[in-house]
Design a protein around this motif. Structure first.
Motif, mmCIF file in Angstrom:
data_model
loop_
_atom_site.group_PDB
_atom_site.id
_atom_site.type_symbol
_atom_site.label_atom_id
_atom_site.label_comp_id
_atom_site.label_asym_id
_atom_site.label_seq_id
_atom_site.Cartn_x
_atom_site.Cartn_y
_atom_site.Cartn_z
ATOM 1 N N PRO A 6 49.158 0.882 44.830
ATOM 2 C CA PRO A 6 49.576 -0.515 44.754
ATOM 3 C C PRO A 6 50.461 -0.723 43.753
ATOM 4 C CG PRO A 6 47.461 -0.241 43.803
ATOM 5 C CD PRO A 6 47.835 1.100 44.448
ATOM 6 N N GLN A 56 46.309 -11.623 46.566
ATOM 7 C CA GLN A 56 46.321 -10.219 45.938
ATOM 8 C C GLN A 56 47.590 -9.686 45.716
ATOM 9 O OE1 GLN A 56 43.206 -7.425 47.260
ATOM 10 N NE2 GLN A 56 42.036 -8.958 48.090
ATOM 11 N N GLU A 57 48.256 -10.122 45.023
ATOM 12 C CA GLU A 57 49.836 -9.852 44.765
ATOM 13 C C GLU A 57 49.391 -9.059 43.146
ATOM 14 O OE1 GLU A 57 53.675 -9.205 43.608
ATOM 15 O OE2 GLU A 57 52.709 -9.441 45.444
ATOM 16 N N ARG A 99 44.383 -6.184 43.270
ATOM 17 C CA ARG A 99 44.079 -5.555 44.482
ATOM 18 C C ARG A 99 42.531 -5.061 44.615
ATOM 19 N NH1 ARG A 99 48.876 -6.362 44.716
ATOM 20 N NH2 ARG A 99 50.311 -5.270 46.273
ATOM 21 N N PHE A 151 39.906 -2.660 47.064
ATOM 22 C CA PHE A 151 39.903 -1.721 47.949
ATOM 23 C C PHE A 151 38.460 -1.482 48.402
ATOM 24 C CE2 PHE A 151 44.264 -0.699 46.255
ATOM 25 C CZ PHE A 151 45.105 -0.998 47.140
ATOM 26 N N SER A 183 39.290 -8.561 51.997
ATOM 27 C CA SER A 183 40.396 -9.243 51.919
ATOM 28 C C SER A 183 40.624 -10.692 51.294
ATOM 29 C CB SER A 183 41.103 -9.274 53.312
ATOM 30 O OG SER A 183 40.319 -10.113 53.959
#
Length: 275
Positions: free
Chosen positions: A54, A106-107, A110, A112, A266
């Motif tokens: 990422p 989510q810049e 993140r 996961f 997300s």
């Protein structure tokens, strides 16, 4: 919790006890080098090569804040029984990747979730390569090392000021305390002090904030469930700071309950604040 009855009128103590819910309270230990799959704060984690490493739009690599391997955790309703949940943030940014205007973007961070841990992962050495050109002066690590995370179920009462509190009691914590105690500052302080004893790094349960619940300022915020909370941590044994958000702050990640059940990570709301 007997202390409640020492502070509150009995009917109010009972009312607060009705809000009790489970959380996984997290502990941290410097246990030496950890594997890519272990629950940890800091260091390098499990990251399938298929996922890709990422980075921000500028190409800056994000850093592992923490990862939770749920097979190592006690089970709790709605939360995964297995799989690995990983949180990455931008340690090269003064705000650790938080966009205050859009905290779900989510810049700069993140989240996961990997339910299949058999995929080929980047090794620690391969992950280090992404940071070869990062200048030390541009790196604001909030986790100073690599710490093993363990968890245990504990009960938590809703005592902290938040949207959860407003939804439950129809008012915010301090306004309600003024009503209960008729503005008796000593009693209000005693209740707030009790609330501070419940503050912890945790999965689930009720959040706490140094400032305000960010969901107050978001119209129709859907993130009604605390996914993960990481508190600042001073190690009294070593005399060192292990985890530090700004000036003794706390970081929170929120999710919609149904998204959590569906294992859809997300649409996460990320926040951290400090004094």
């Amino acid at each position: 919790m007997e202390e409640l009855f020492d502070i509150l009128p009995s009917e109010w103590a009972e009312r607060f006890l009705e809000t009790e819910k489970e959380r996984i309270e997290l502990q941290f230990k410097d246990a030496g080098p950890l594997s890519l799959l272990q629950s940890k704060a800091g260091g390098r984690g499990y990251l399938p090569k298929e996922q890709g490493y990422p980075v921000t739009e500028e190409g800056k690599p994000l850093s592992l804040l923490a990862q939770i391997n749920f097979s190592e955790m006690p089970q709790m309703e709605n939360y995964p029984e297995f799989g690995l949940l990983a949180f990455y943030v931008d340690f090269q940014d003064d705000f650790y990747g938080l966009d205050y205007e859009n905290p779900t973007s989510q810049e700069g961070f993140r989240v996961f979730f990997f339910d299949d841990l058999g995929q080929e992962s980047y090794t620690k050495e391969e992950q280090e390569i992404f940071f070869d050109e990062v200048e030390k002066g541009d790196y604001y690590s909030l986790v100073n090392g690599e710490f093993e995370i363990t968890g245990q179920i504990s009960d938590q009462i809703l005592l902290n000021d938040s949207c959860d509190f407003k939804n439950e009691f129809g008012d915010y914590f301090y306004e309600l305390a003024d009503q209960i105690f008729d503005e008796d500052a000593d009693k209000s302080f005693a209740l707030a002090n009790l609330a501070s004893k419940l503050e912890a790094s945790q999965i689930g349960g009720y959040p706490f904030f140094i400032q305000d619940d960010p969901r107050v300022y978001i119209e129709n915020a859907q993130q009604d469930t605390l996914l993960f909370q990481l508190n600042s941590k001073y190690n009294q044994e070593s005399g060192k700071v292990d985890i530090m958000w700004g000036d003794c702050g706390v970081g929170n990640f929120f999710i919609n309950k149904q998204d959590l059940i569906n294992r859809d990570f997300s649409n996460i709301l990320y926040n951290w604040d400090c004094s």
